[in-house]
Design a protein around this motif. Structure first.
Motif, short mmCIF file in Angstrom:
data_model
loop_
_atom_site.label_atom_id
_atom_site.label_comp_id
_atom_site.label_asym_id
_atom_site.label_seq_id
_atom_site.Cartn_x
_atom_site.Cartn_y
_atom_site.Cartn_z
N LYS A 1 13.56 69.83 -61.61
CA LYS A 1 14.28 69.22 -62.73
C LYS A 1 15.54 68.56 -62.17
O LYS A 1 16.49 69.23 -61.76
CB LYS A 1 14.64 70.26 -63.78
N ILE A 2 15.55 67.22 -62.16
CA ILE A 2 16.69 66.48 -61.62
C ILE A 2 17.88 66.69 -62.54
O ILE A 2 17.79 66.49 -63.76
CB ILE A 2 16.35 64.98 -61.50
N ASP A 3 19.01 67.06 -61.97
CA ASP A 3 20.20 67.36 -62.77
C ASP A 3 20.68 66.14 -63.54
O ASP A 3 20.59 65.00 -63.07
CB ASP A 3 21.32 67.88 -61.85
N ARG A 4 21.21 66.39 -64.75
CA ARG A 4 21.65 65.33 -65.64
C ARG A 4 22.76 64.48 -65.03
O ARG A 4 22.95 63.33 -65.43
CB ARG A 4 22.10 65.92 -66.97
N SER A 5 23.51 65.01 -64.08
CA SER A 5 24.61 64.24 -63.49
C SER A 5 24.11 63.00 -62.77
O SER A 5 24.83 62.00 -62.66
CB SER A 5 25.41 65.12 -62.53
N ARG B 1 23.63 54.63 -56.03
CA ARG B 1 23.45 55.91 -55.35
C ARG B 1 22.65 56.88 -56.22
O ARG B 1 21.79 57.61 -55.72
CB ARG B 1 24.80 56.50 -54.98
N ASP B 2 22.94 56.92 -57.54
CA ASP B 2 22.15 57.77 -58.44
C ASP B 2 20.70 57.30 -58.47
O ASP B 2 19.76 58.11 -58.50
CB ASP B 2 22.74 57.74 -59.84
N GLN B 3 20.51 55.99 -58.47
CA GLN B 3 19.14 55.46 -58.47
C GLN B 3 18.40 55.88 -57.20
O GLN B 3 17.23 56.29 -57.25
CB GLN B 3 19.18 53.93 -58.56
N GLY C 1 18.75 65.28 -69.31
CA GLY C 1 19.92 64.58 -69.82
C GLY C 1 19.68 63.12 -70.17
O GLY C 1 20.62 62.32 -70.13
N ILE C 2 18.46 62.72 -70.52
CA ILE C 2 18.18 61.34 -70.93
C ILE C 2 18.67 61.15 -72.36
O ILE C 2 18.20 61.81 -73.29
CB ILE C 2 16.68 61.02 -70.81
N GLU C 3 19.61 60.24 -72.54
CA GLU C 3 20.24 60.06 -73.86
C GLU C 3 19.97 58.68 -74.47
O GLU C 3 20.28 58.46 -75.64
CB GLU C 3 21.75 60.27 -73.72
N THR C 4 19.41 57.75 -73.70
CA THR C 4 19.12 56.41 -74.24
C THR C 4 17.75 55.97 -73.76
O THR C 4 17.21 56.48 -72.76
CB THR C 4 20.16 55.37 -73.77
N GLU C 5 17.20 54.99 -74.46
CA GLU C 5 15.89 54.45 -74.07
C GLU C 5 15.97 53.79 -72.70
O GLU C 5 15.04 53.90 -71.89
CB GLU C 5 15.42 53.43 -75.11
#
Length: 698
Positions: free
Chosen positions: A617-621, A631-633, A654-658
């Protein structure tokens, strides 16, 4: 030089000669030996007390030379005390006389090496005594050869006995050096004196036993081919070495006295004379060091300023002598609740100050404050008096309140007056912090009742297939409905459970409730995929956790394949072999395992190939910045590719948008979870999903 002197059947040997001793010189020789032993032990103590390896080496060398010279001086003064009929004016070969000093110094150095150990093993004791005996014996018999007496012979049994005596007496002296200090009747100086005298008698005992092995026969003197020392020269040499020993002894005694005076002055300067606690000066210095430590480690510390309520009344009504006894008892009680790394001091009058280091949260200081207040609750009894002395505590926190030592003390002092004014026992310098601390303490007490009174419940948040939008399972999330405070978030009550020792009970409740709910859904015809339940490190560390999990599944009649346990990466970082074995047992039961908050544990990835993991599970941060931060990508893409290569399911939290969902999917992640898809909801709301069509396997 003749090495084999045990045969007395040589026809060139004449009659056996008589030998006599001068009692005064014998006494002098024993005194020199005792002086040498005493000096050696004092220098050994200086070695132990030396702060650096260099100074230890110098003290070691000085002790070896002093003791070796003392043994040498004792031997030749004993030889001066001995006279053989017809050879009253004995002369000694210069080279052998000087050479005999070497084994004495080496043997002494070996003995000092072992004496300087804080503790001594049996084998070290035996080796040290043996080396010392060999050194003394070698010195003695080399010194005897320096006389160049052709008629000198040794009685073999006495020769062996002399070495055995030297070994046993050296062993006893070393043992005494380490054991007498445990006897309460001896002071440190008395112990050193006794052991030093005993060591001197060990050297003298070996010498005179060896002299008993010596036989002197009439024989022509061997021709000497080197310089000879007369008895007068030998006496002068002995006097010089004895003076060296005396000088070193006086030097060591002076150094020890100066050190004792320095210790006494430091004690007086840093100690409160009435209570025996450190004083204000010592506390300020200690606080400065603690602040430096906290700055380097990035930790918090607390300063607690404590004052006795109405102490002036006790002084005025019962007298200052009674007040002093109250303060002494108060100080004694203060030291009990304090950890070894913390500090307590008397600041002045009826004021005390406490330093608490390595705090995780500011509120952790409350635990110490409450222990201190409880320690003061019992009445102080003496002389038929029973006094109740209550206290007030002010608390300041580094770095929240200040980073300066004096300011932290002033703030804690000010907070103490607030505690007096509100009669609250303790008070933080920051009012908001006081409120939060008191709330956390109250909630910690309420949490135990919440587990018994069904105030806790589980909400469930769906996990989604990002390609189809279907739900693949749910994660169980604990919620607390407090009767007065309302909804308490897990970020508050889970740390409280850890600090109050309720985390195991909370974890068991969550597992049991989730499994019972899963069974209810199956009975209602809902194929929900799986229920994920978070498991803490203390749960995994319990040897009986696997058996407990099996009992919970059997009691709920839930197939193990419907349960998934989520373990944080930081917990896995500290897993021992027992925990890893339990994870494999859980996986063999059919329960799947997921690593939660993946990417935040700073751990080696090598554990991924050894642990029975099914999901990452990849952390929401990493998801929050995925639209803007390359870098997050890169991190999400790397984890997704790695997971696919290793056969893991990869889920982004932590996905909050489409847009975030599409970005995660584009980077190779196939599952997601977050507010965009669904908020955590109770079991009834999950069942009420329209026509259950959201479930992937509906």
């Amino acid at each position: 030089m003749e090495f084999w002197r045990f045969d007395n059947s040589d026809p060139t040997l004449g009659p056996l000669l008589e030998g006599t001793y001068d009692p005064l010189l014998v006494t002098l020789s024993i005194a020199i030996a005792c002086f040498a032993g005493l000096t050696a032990l004092m220098l050994a103590d200086r070695m132990v007390a030396s702060p650096s390896p260099t100074s230890k080496t110098w003290w070691h060398l000085g002790g070896a030379v002093a003791m070796g010279c003392g043994i040498w001086a004792m031997h030749f003064s004993g030889m001066l005390a001995f006279s053989v009929e017809g050879h009253e004016q004995m002369e000694y070969a210069l080279s052998l006389t000087a050479l005999s000093l070497v084994p004495a110094i080496l043997g002494s150095g070996a003995a000092l090496h072992f004496m300087a150990h804080p503790s001594l093993k049996v084998h070290q004791l035996l080796v040290g005594a043996l080396l010392m005996a060999v050194g003394i014996g070698s010195m003695h018999y080399a010194g005897m050869e320096a006389m160049h007496m052709a008629g000198l012979r040794y009685h073999f049994p006495f020769f062996v006995l002399s070495i055995v005596v030297a070994f046993l007496l050296a062993l006893a002296a070393l043992y005494l050096h380490f054991r007498v200090r445990s006897l309460p009747a001896f002071s440190e100086s008395g112990m050193t004196l006794v052991a030093g005298v005993f060591m001197g008698f060990a050297v003298a005992g070996m010498h005179y036993t060896a002299m008993g092995a010596s036989r002197f026969y009439e024989s022509p003197m061997s021709a000497a081919h080197e310089s000879l020392l007369s008895q007068e020269s030998m006496a002068a040499a002995i006097g010089g070495f004895a003076g060296l020993i005396l000088g070193l002894s006086l030097l060591v005694a002076w150094a020890d006295r100066q050190k004792a005076i320095q210790r006494m002055l430091e004690h007086l300067a840093n100690t409160d004379t009435l209570t025996g606690l450190p004083n204000r000066t010592h506390f300020r210095r200690h606080l400065g060091l603690a602040l430096s430590h906290s700055q380097r480690q990035g930790t918090r510390l607390a300063v607690l300023f404590m004052d006795l309520n109405d102490f002036k009344t006790i002084n005025d009504s019962l007298g200052h002598a009674t007040g002093d006894r109250v303060l002494q008892e108060f100080a004694r009680r203060l030291t009990g609740p304090i950890r070894g790394e913390d500090a307590v001091a008397r600041f002045g009058g009826d004021e005390f100050i406490i330093l608490i280091q390595d705090l995780v949260m500011p509120e952790d200081a409350v635990q110490t404050a409450e222990r201190l207040l409880r320690a003061m609750e019992a009445p102080i009894e003496f002389d038929d008096w029973k006094l109740h002395a209550q206290a007030s505590i002010g608390i300041s926190i580094y770095p929240d309140d200040s980073e300066q030592a004096d300011e932290l003390i002033q703030q804690a002092d000010a907070a103490m007056y607030q505690a007096k004014r509100h009669d609250s026992g303790y008070h933080f310098f920051d009012q908001n912090m006081t409120d939060r601390a008191m709330l956390r303490v109250r909630l910690g007490n309420d949490l135990r009742d919440a587990l018994k009174q069904d105030q806790l419940l589980l909400h469930y948040q769906p996990q989604v297939n990002l390609r189809t939008g279907k739900w693949t399972g749910v994660e169980a999330l604990a919620r607390w409905q407090h009767p007065r405070e309302g909804d308490i978030p897990p970020s508050v009550f889970v740390p409280l459970a850890e600090r109050t020792g309720l985390v195991l009970a909370l974890g068991e409740w969550a597992l049991r409730s989730a499994c019972q709910q899963g069974r209810a859904w199956l009975d209602g015809g809902l194929a929900f995929g799986h229920i994920a339940v978070n498991v803490t490190a203390p749960q995994l560390a319990r040897p009986g956790f696997v058996a407990q999990l099996r009992r919970i599944l059997e009691a709920a009649d839930l197939p193990a394949s419907y349960l998934e346990l989520e373990i944080t990466e930081s917990s896995l970082m500290h897993s021992d072999q027992g925990t890893i074995k339990r994870l494999h047992e859980i996986r063999r039961m059919g329960v799947s395992l997921a690593i939660d908050d993946f990417g935040t544990g700073y751990s080696s990835l090598s554990y991924l190939k050894h642990l029975p993991i099914d999901k990452l599970k990849i952390d929401r941060s990493f998801v929050h910045g995925i639209l803007d931060d390359p870098r997050d990508q890169a991190i999400v893409r790397a984890v997704a590719d790695m997971g696919a290569s290793l056969g893991f399911i990869v889920l982004a939290e932590g996905i909050e948008t489409e847009e975030q969902g599409q970005a995660v999917l584009g980077l190779g992640c196939r599952q997601g979870q977050g507010f965009f898809f669904a908020l955590p909801a109770d079991a009834e709301s999950i069942v009420a999903a329209p026509n259950w069509s959201r479930w992937e396997n509906a």
